[in-house]
Enzyme design. Structure first.
Site, PDB file in Angstrom:
ATOM      1  N   LYS A  36      -7.378  -1.214   9.219  1.00 17.95           N
ATOM      2  CA  LYS A  36      -5.950  -0.875   9.373  1.00 17.95           C
ATOM      3  C   LYS A  36      -5.849   0.589   9.781  1.00 17.95           C
ATOM      4  O   LYS A  36      -6.459   1.457   9.148  1.00 17.95           O
ATOM      5  CB  LYS A  36      -5.199  -1.100   8.061  1.00 17.95           C
ATOM      6  CG  LYS A  36      -3.715  -0.786   8.168  1.00 17.95           C
ATOM      7  CD  LYS A  36      -2.969  -1.130   6.895  1.00 17.95           C
ATOM      8  CE  LYS A  36      -2.909   0.003   5.920  1.00 17.95           C
ATOM      9  NZ  LYS A  36      -2.077   1.150   6.356  1.00 17.95           N
ATOM     10  N   ASP A  64      -0.603  -0.317  11.545  1.00 22.70           N
ATOM     11  CA  ASP A  64       0.435  -0.303  10.494  1.00 22.70           C
ATOM     12  C   ASP A  64       1.438   0.809  10.801  1.00 22.70           C
ATOM     13  O   ASP A  64       1.417   1.872  10.179  1.00 22.70           O
ATOM     14  CB  ASP A  64      -0.244  -0.081   9.142  1.00 22.70           C
ATOM     15  CG  ASP A  64       0.724  -0.205   7.975  1.00 22.70           C
ATOM     16  OD1 ASP A  64       1.837  -0.731   8.171  1.00 22.70           O
ATOM     17  OD2 ASP A  64       0.360   0.233   6.870  1.00 22.70           O
ATOM     18  N   LYS A  66       4.849   0.236  10.906  1.00 22.48           N
ATOM     19  CA  LYS A  66       6.118  -0.040  10.205  1.00 22.48           C
ATOM     20  C   LYS A  66       7.313   0.328  11.076  1.00 22.48           C
ATOM     21  O   LYS A  66       8.161   1.134  10.699  1.00 22.48           O
ATOM     22  CB  LYS A  66       6.168   0.702   8.860  1.00 22.48           C
ATOM     23  CG  LYS A  66       5.033   0.326   7.916  1.00 22.48           C
ATOM     24  CD  LYS A  66       5.194   0.992   6.574  1.00 22.48           C
ATOM     25  CE  LYS A  66       4.037   0.699   5.641  1.00 22.48           C
ATOM     26  NZ  LYS A  66       2.779   1.396   6.002  1.00 22.48           N
ATOM     27  N   ASP A  69      13.917   0.638  14.081  1.00 18.66           N
ATOM     28  CA  ASP A  69      14.783   1.463  14.939  1.00 18.66           C
ATOM     29  C   ASP A  69      15.820   0.511  15.524  1.00 18.66           C
ATOM     30  O   ASP A  69      15.906  -0.652  15.105  1.00 18.66           O
ATOM     31  CB  ASP A  69      13.924   2.129  16.031  1.00 18.66           C
ATOM     32  CG  ASP A  69      14.522   3.447  16.533  1.00 18.66           C
ATOM     33  OD1 ASP A  69      15.725   3.454  16.868  1.00 18.66           O
ATOM     34  OD2 ASP A  69      13.794   4.446  16.595  1.00 18.66           O
ATOM     35  N   THR A 119       4.637  -1.722  -1.854  1.00 21.20           N
ATOM     36  CA  THR A 119       3.921  -1.969  -3.112  1.00 21.20           C
ATOM     37  C   THR A 119       3.974  -0.776  -4.069  1.00 21.20           C
ATOM     38  O   THR A 119       3.554  -0.893  -5.222  1.00 21.20           O
ATOM     39  CB  THR A 119       2.454  -2.338  -2.825  1.00 21.20           C
ATOM     40  OG1 THR A 119       1.883  -1.314  -1.990  1.00 21.20           O
ATOM     41  CG2 THR A 119       2.353  -3.669  -2.129  1.00 21.20           C
ATOM     42  N   ARG A 210      -8.030   3.775  -0.477  1.00 18.68           N
ATOM     43  CA  ARG A 210      -8.772   4.772  -1.254  1.00 18.68           C
ATOM     44  C   ARG A 210      -9.941   4.227  -2.074  1.00 18.68           C
ATOM     45  O   ARG A 210     -10.964   4.924  -2.176  1.00 18.68           O
ATOM     46  CB  ARG A 210      -7.778   5.566  -2.126  1.00 18.68           C
ATOM     47  CG  ARG A 210      -6.908   6.498  -1.280  1.00 18.68           C
ATOM     48  CD  ARG A 210      -5.666   6.952  -2.009  1.00 18.68           C
ATOM     49  NE  ARG A 210      -4.696   5.871  -2.143  1.00 18.68           N
ATOM     50  CZ  ARG A 210      -3.477   6.022  -2.651  1.00 18.68           C
ATOM     51  NH1 ARG A 210      -3.091   7.218  -3.075  1.00 18.68           N
ATOM     52  NH2 ARG A 210      -2.654   4.996  -2.726  1.00 18.68           N
TER      53      ARG A 210
HETATM   54  O1  LIG Z   1       3.803  -2.001   0.881  1.00 24.19           O
HETATM   55  C1  LIG Z   1       2.839  -1.387   1.396  1.00 24.19           C
HETATM   56  C2  LIG Z   1       2.655  -1.305   2.762  1.00 24.19           C
HETATM   57  C3  LIG Z   1       1.570  -0.641   3.255  1.00 24.19           C
HETATM   58  N1  LIG Z   1       0.673  -0.053   2.440  1.00 24.19           N
HETATM   59  C4  LIG Z   1      -0.482   0.650   3.053  1.00 24.19           C
HETATM   60  O2  LIG Z   1      -1.698   0.072   2.559  1.00 24.19           O
HETATM   61  C5  LIG Z   1      -2.657   1.087   2.316  1.00 24.19           C
HETATM   62  C6  LIG Z   1      -3.035   1.059   0.857  1.00 24.19           C
HETATM   63  O3  LIG Z   1      -3.913   2.108   0.583  1.00 24.19           O
HETATM   64  P1  LIG Z   1      -4.533   2.367  -0.867  1.00 24.19           P
HETATM   65  O4  LIG Z   1      -5.279   3.647  -0.692  1.00 24.19           O
HETATM   66  O5  LIG Z   1      -5.432   1.177  -1.155  1.00 24.19           O
HETATM   67  O6  LIG Z   1      -3.414   2.475  -1.847  1.00 24.19           O
HETATM   68  C7  LIG Z   1      -2.042   2.404   2.776  1.00 24.19           C
HETATM   69  O7  LIG Z   1      -2.480   2.638   4.090  1.00 24.19           O
HETATM   70  C8  LIG Z   1      -0.550   2.140   2.769  1.00 24.19           C
HETATM   71  O8  LIG Z   1       0.112   2.858   3.780  1.00 24.19           O
HETATM   72  C9  LIG Z   1       0.861  -0.106   1.093  1.00 24.19           C
HETATM   73  O9  LIG Z   1       0.076   0.446   0.300  1.00 24.19           O
HETATM   74  N2  LIG Z   1       1.934  -0.797   0.597  1.00 24.19           N
END
Ligand SMILES: O=c1ccn([C@@H]2O[C@H](COP(=O)(O)O)[C@@H](O)[C@H]2O)c(=O)[nH]1
Length: 235
Positions: A36, A64, A66, A69, A119, A210
């Site tokens: 991603k 990603d 998002k 607009d 999330t 992460r």
């Molecule tokens: O609702 C959402 C939408 C996108 N993300 C993205 O996923 C990764 C999660 O990264 P972690 O480091 O595992 O937390 C990150 O790129 C977010 O922009 C999300 O977490 N929640």
């Protein structure tokens, strides 16, 4: 639905530069097949070039961005993204935005994912933002609208996966960030599950950043997640 455990893991390349992202990709090697690319790498410079390079190298790529607009802008931006050859693109789950993106990708292989509720949000966060219904009903409303419009999949947390799988059937792609291997730091995520739990709940793909990118051994971290996915696919 994707049955290969390795293709179920989408590693978030949240890195400040193309050089750092490509160094991590080298380190991960064949442990990761799906990446991603999000705002940090795109705004940091080189994110779109990294996306094209990964596609050429045979990796799957989820952009990603998002998008959100006015419809004309979303439709035209989506058409440009489709030219990159990436596999997935996110747009915010508002009906006007989803319809515009659906029109913009017409005739291409690009699949669209609608972001339902981030999330990092819980009910209190949503209420503070003016959405009195809370997480569950808001996710469900956006999921139903996405399906009606012809969107291919949803960004949800693992907590909503089982109910949505039952309601929407097997063809809607359920993609879940908010995934944390047991014992790893939750950070700013609020609706989380382990990889195995998310798979058992019905997620098609898990987005993990992460816990892989900040690990002392990223390849071992990715392999451990794939092993947890695999164990729970066959359970
Ligand atoms: O609702 C959402 C939408 C996108 N993300 C993205 O996923 C990764 C999660 O990264 P972690 O480091 O595992 O937390 C990150 O790129 C977010 O922009 C999300 O977490 N929640």
């Amino acid at each position: 639905m994707q049955t290969n455990a390795r293709d179920r893991l989408i590693t978030a390349l949240d890195m400040p530069s193309a050089d750092e992202a490509l160094a991590l990709v080298d380190r991960l090697g064949d442990a990761v097949s799906f990446y991603k690319i999000g705002m940090e790498l795109v705004y940091g410079g080189g994110g779109l070039a990294v996306a094209e390079r990964l596609v050429k190298a045979g990796k799957k790529v989820f952009l990603d961005l998002k998008l959100h607009d006015i419809p004309n802008t979303v439709e035209r931006a989506t058409a440009q993204v489709a030219r990159l050859g990436v596999h997935l693109l996110t747009v915010h789950g508002y009906p006007q935005t989803m319809r515009a993106a659906h029109a913009g990708r017409a005739g291409t292989g690009l699949k669209l994912l609608a972001v339902t509720v981030m999330t990092s949000y819980d009910d209190d966060d949503l209420i503070a933002a003016g959405y009195a219904e809370g997480v569950g009903p808001t996710v469900r409303r956006r999921a139903d609208q996405a399906k009606d419009i012809g969107i291919d999949g949803l960004i949800i947390s693992p907590h909503e996966a089982a109910a949505l799988r039952a309601a929407l059937g097997p063809s809607m792609l359920l993609v879940t960030p908010g995934v944390r291997p047991a014992g790893s730091a939750v950070g700013d995520q609020k609706r989380v599950m382990t990889p195995g739990e998310a798979i058992r709940a019905g997620a098609d793909h898990l987005v993990v950043g992460r816990p892989v990118t900040a690990a002392s051994d990223p390849r071992a971290a990715a392999e451990a997640i794939v092993a947890d996915i695999s164990a729970n696919l066959t359970a």
